[in-house]
Each structure stands twice: as structure tokens, then as C-alpha cells.
Design an enzyme around this catalytic site. Sequence first.
Site, PDB file in Angstrom:
ATOM      1  N   GLY A 153      -0.932  32.120  26.752  1.00 40.43           N
ATOM      2  CA  GLY A 153       0.300  32.222  27.522  1.00 40.43           C
ATOM      3  C   GLY A 153       1.402  32.811  26.662  1.00 40.43           C
ATOM      4  O   GLY A 153       1.880  33.919  26.869  1.00 40.43           O
ATOM      5  N   ARG A 154       1.764  32.049  25.641  1.00 41.63           N
ATOM      6  CA  ARG A 154       2.894  32.396  24.787  1.00 41.63           C
ATOM      7  C   ARG A 154       2.865  33.848  24.271  1.00 41.63           C
ATOM      8  O   ARG A 154       3.858  34.557  24.357  1.00 41.63           O
ATOM      9  CB  ARG A 154       2.889  31.460  23.578  1.00 41.63           C
ATOM     10  CG  ARG A 154       4.063  31.607  22.632  1.00 41.63           C
ATOM     11  CD  ARG A 154       3.819  30.777  21.368  1.00 41.63           C
ATOM     12  NE  ARG A 154       3.419  29.432  21.660  1.00 41.63           N
ATOM     13  CZ  ARG A 154       4.249  28.414  21.867  1.00 41.63           C
ATOM     14  NH1 ARG A 154       5.540  28.600  21.737  1.00 41.63           N
ATOM     15  NH2 ARG A 154       3.786  27.219  22.147  1.00 41.63           N
ATOM     16  N   CYS A 200      26.428  18.157  28.038  1.00 37.26           N
ATOM     17  CA  CYS A 200      27.002  16.985  27.382  1.00 37.26           C
ATOM     18  C   CYS A 200      25.911  16.272  26.597  1.00 37.26           C
ATOM     19  O   CYS A 200      25.598  15.100  26.842  1.00 37.26           O
ATOM     20  CB  CYS A 200      27.628  16.065  28.419  1.00 37.26           C
ATOM     21  SG  CYS A 200      28.902  16.900  29.361  1.00 37.26           S
ATOM     22  N   GLU A 201      25.300  17.009  25.714  1.00 41.77           N
ATOM     23  CA  GLU A 201      24.236  16.514  24.842  1.00 41.77           C
ATOM     24  C   GLU A 201      24.443  17.240  23.525  1.00 41.77           C
ATOM     25  O   GLU A 201      24.461  18.479  23.497  1.00 41.77           O
ATOM     26  CB  GLU A 201      22.842  16.918  25.379  1.00 41.77           C
ATOM     27  CG  GLU A 201      22.420  16.242  26.656  1.00 41.77           C
ATOM     28  CD  GLU A 201      22.087  14.776  26.464  1.00 41.77           C
ATOM     29  OE1 GLU A 201      21.754  14.362  25.335  1.00 41.77           O
ATOM     30  OE2 GLU A 201      22.186  14.030  27.457  1.00 41.77           O
ATOM     31  N   GLU A 248      -7.245  32.036  27.231  1.00 43.51           N
ATOM     32  CA  GLU A 248      -6.198  31.672  28.201  1.00 43.51           C
ATOM     33  C   GLU A 248      -4.870  31.527  27.451  1.00 43.51           C
ATOM     34  O   GLU A 248      -4.298  30.444  27.388  1.00 43.51           O
ATOM     35  CB  GLU A 248      -6.561  30.418  29.004  1.00 43.51           C
ATOM     36  CG  GLU A 248      -7.036  29.262  28.192  1.00 43.51           C
ATOM     37  CD  GLU A 248      -7.425  28.037  29.028  1.00 43.51           C
ATOM     38  OE1 GLU A 248      -7.878  28.182  30.174  1.00 43.51           O
ATOM     39  OE2 GLU A 248      -7.279  26.935  28.496  1.00 43.51           O
ATOM     40  N   GLY A 256      -3.124  29.562  22.574  1.00 43.58           N
ATOM     41  CA  GLY A 256      -2.602  29.059  21.307  1.00 43.58           C
ATOM     42  C   GLY A 256      -2.272  30.115  20.271  1.00 43.58           C
ATOM     43  O   GLY A 256      -1.801  29.779  19.189  1.00 43.58           O
ATOM     44  N   ARG A 314      13.568  25.109  23.945  1.00 43.22           N
ATOM     45  CA  ARG A 314      12.735  24.947  22.750  1.00 43.22           C
ATOM     46  C   ARG A 314      13.528  24.558  21.504  1.00 43.22           C
ATOM     47  O   ARG A 314      13.097  23.691  20.750  1.00 43.22           O
ATOM     48  CB  ARG A 314      11.879  26.186  22.496  1.00 43.22           C
ATOM     49  CG  ARG A 314      10.876  26.475  23.618  1.00 43.22           C
ATOM     50  CD  ARG A 314       9.897  27.585  23.283  1.00 43.22           C
ATOM     51  NE  ARG A 314       8.967  27.214  22.247  1.00 43.22           N
ATOM     52  CZ  ARG A 314       9.053  27.538  20.975  1.00 43.22           C
ATOM     53  NH1 ARG A 314      10.047  28.299  20.545  1.00 43.22           N
ATOM     54  NH2 ARG A 314       8.167  27.127  20.107  1.00 43.22           N
TER      55      ARG A 314
END
Length: 421
Positions: free
Chosen positions: A274-275, A341-342, A272, A230, A310
Site C-alpha cells: 500500500g504505502r 486542542c491537542e 499487497e 510492507g 502520522r
Amino acid sequence: MPTKQHPFDSAWLEELTREYSTPFHIYDEKAIRANARALRDAFAWNDGFKEYFAVKAAPNPYLMKILAQEGFGSDCSSLPELFLADTVDIRGESIMFTSNDTPAVEYREAARLGAIINLDDISHIDYLEEHAGLPELVCCRYNPGPLKAGNVIIGHPEEAKYGFTREQLFEGYRILRDKGVKRFGLHTMVASNELDSDYFVETAHMLFDLIVELSEALGITFEFVNLGGGIGIPYRPEDSPVDLAALGQSIKEVYDRIIGGSDHPPLKVFLECGRMVTGPYGYLVSRVLHAKHTYKEFVGLDACMTNLMRPALYGAYHHISVAGKEDAPADHVYDVTGSLCENNDKFAIDRALPEMEPGDLVVIHDAGAHGHAMGFNYNGKLRSAELLLRENGDVVQIRRAETVDDLFATLDLNSLASFEV
Ligand SMILES: *Cc1c(COP(=O)(O)O)cnc(C)c1O
């Protein structure tokens, strides 16, 4: 105005695109290693400190191999993530298996690899025992609920699906003890992308207190505390990174006071993250295909949200540099789009950037976590290559781009001819 730097010279990048066509992700090994060492140094005061890299952030075994050399283990939560860890010889207690809603086959594989199993729910004690047997060492995931305020991405802990309540922890460890489990860990993960280091110090405080209480109430001792991940990264130019050395020292002070001041034996501190491990050191490189002038100014890239979701998913900010125009005035305002196509397929909306034209290369920052990893194939988009900039300046491809054959590999096109309609 603060700005963000990237390590690529524009002529060098242009040259690189001759060999590897855009879009691609590229990771900076030197920066990943320097950051890994800074994290390790920050917690060097703790005997047995270990960071378990949350594999989901960047599930590439080449990156995991580099991180293993820096002393990191793997935090896995699925069978394929366990497979990746095993592939790079990360096994046994160098794997933290922090899953939820876990199928039996995953517990069996985690047990086979000797991973530390981190239980998400009190009902998983019996489930694990039935399907894989109870190991000697078990960790439980705490959800403090209303006792702890969450942050923006995770929300309120009491709304989160993860973890045991406080009462369930006392009950759960008692059951585990009575079933013969000998070694214990305690885990929580209540924040994501948090830049305020006080948040982590408070979390550590909460867990150290709880360990003292649990051990006194149940007559067990804990081997480790896993403070979760986090730690946030400075996505915006005006954000400041978490000062890891200061964070390590602040947690040490709380540790010395609470664990040091109790009868509890020394405790290993685990993280732990990640980011923060790979996020700032990975970039999505893409080329401007089109400039479009309608009610707004649009630049269309050859990348789209399948390469980095993101911004479209959470409106997240990702800084964009235009290669070779880093010092040009940001005196134009663009929506930077992909080709899905969004209509939410935009890397940036109303972003001040230098004047851009077709052919420009853009570098999208902080794509090293939840970038390629969150890729998908909607609209028939193919997932890009991943490249690694080695410490000596060489570039190696650590995952090739998908092909149309890869995309259709799960379709049986041979049976189609005889398929009667
Ligand atoms: C995602 C996750 C992490 C890593 O979180 P970051 O915000 O990337 O540091 C760690 N542990 C668990 C259980 C997770 O789900």
C-alpha cells in the site's frame, strides 16, 4: 545535505489555491504510474505476478482505477473497501480479501464478488463455511511468531493478532483439503515500512520453504504465495528507497532454488503493498496562518493532524518544503502545528526550515498513504479535498472537501426541537 523534491512550481501552486482552498491532498499520477511499472517490471520473471494495492493506504476509487489499468488488483479488508473495488470493476480474483476479526456480512460480500479469501485464523474455516460457504480457492495467513523477527511498526510477530501459527497451518490446510477446497494460497505480512530489502527476501525464503513442506505433508499444491506488503518509503531525506529491480531479482534467485529445485509446480508471486504505491506521490498542501513566538517558535498551518496523523500518532517524520523557498537556507527552527486542542498536533518539532511567515504555502511530503485515509473529524475538523495532477498537467478533484452539512449528516437536527429535557 540530501533533500527531497516535490513536483510543484510555487507560482503554479499559488494559482491552484485560487480554485481549491487549502488544505488539500494532491497526488502525482505520472509518478504513481512510473512506480507501478517499476514494481511490475521487477517481478516480470514470474508468470502471474500481481500486486494487490492495499486500499486502506489511499481509499480513493480514482487512484484505484489508475492502478487497475497498471494491472494492480485490490487488497481489501472491509465492506466499504470491497465496495470501492467493485465500483471500479475490480472483482473476482483481482481482489484479495485479507481481513481479521471478520464479520459474516463481509465474508458474504467477498464471496459474492469472487474475491480470494485470505483467512486470518483456523476458526474462520468453519465460520466462513457456515456464513458464506467454502470457495474453491482459499488462502491462509501465516504468523511465524518467534521464528521471524518483526520490525519497528509491526513489532514482534508473536505479539501480533494476525494469522495462523505454523502448526495451525498444517491443520488448517488439511481441514480445507478434506472439506473439498481445491486451490490454495499462502500469505504472510510481518513488516511495515521496511526499507531493508533483505527482510523481504528472507520472508520469501521462509514462505517458499513452507510451501514445499506443506505440499509434501498434505499432498496439495499451491497456486500462489502472497508476500504481503510492507515495503517502506524514504520519508527522510537521507533514506534510500528499496531497489525494486534488485529485490525482484533476489526473490527470483530464492524462488528458482527452492520452488524450482522441488517437485512443486510453478507458483504465482503476489504482493499487497500500500504505502510504497501511493505514499511518496501524495502531498498535503497547507498555508501558514500564524507565526507565534513564545518559549519556542511556532508556525500554525491551516491543516492539522486530522489531515495527516502520522507525525502525532507515531512521531513519524514527514518532510516539509516551503513553496518558493526550496533553496533558501534552513536557518530557523520551528514547531509546525495544526489547530487541534491537542498539544501533539504538530507536523514537526524543532525542524530546521527557512524563515516562514503567514501566507507561505507548505508542501508536506509522503502524505499519499495513510494521509487522507486516516483522516478524522475530532474537534469538528472537516476532511480536505483530494486532487490529482494528471500526466498532462491538468488537475482534477477526485474527492471534494467535506462541508459542515456532511459532518452533521448523521444528526437528526429536526427532532432536536421536540426533544424534551
Ligand atoms: C496494511 C496492509 C498491507 C499494506 O501494507 P503497506 O505497509 O502499506 O505496504 C498489506 N496487507 C495487509 C493485510 C495489511 O494490513
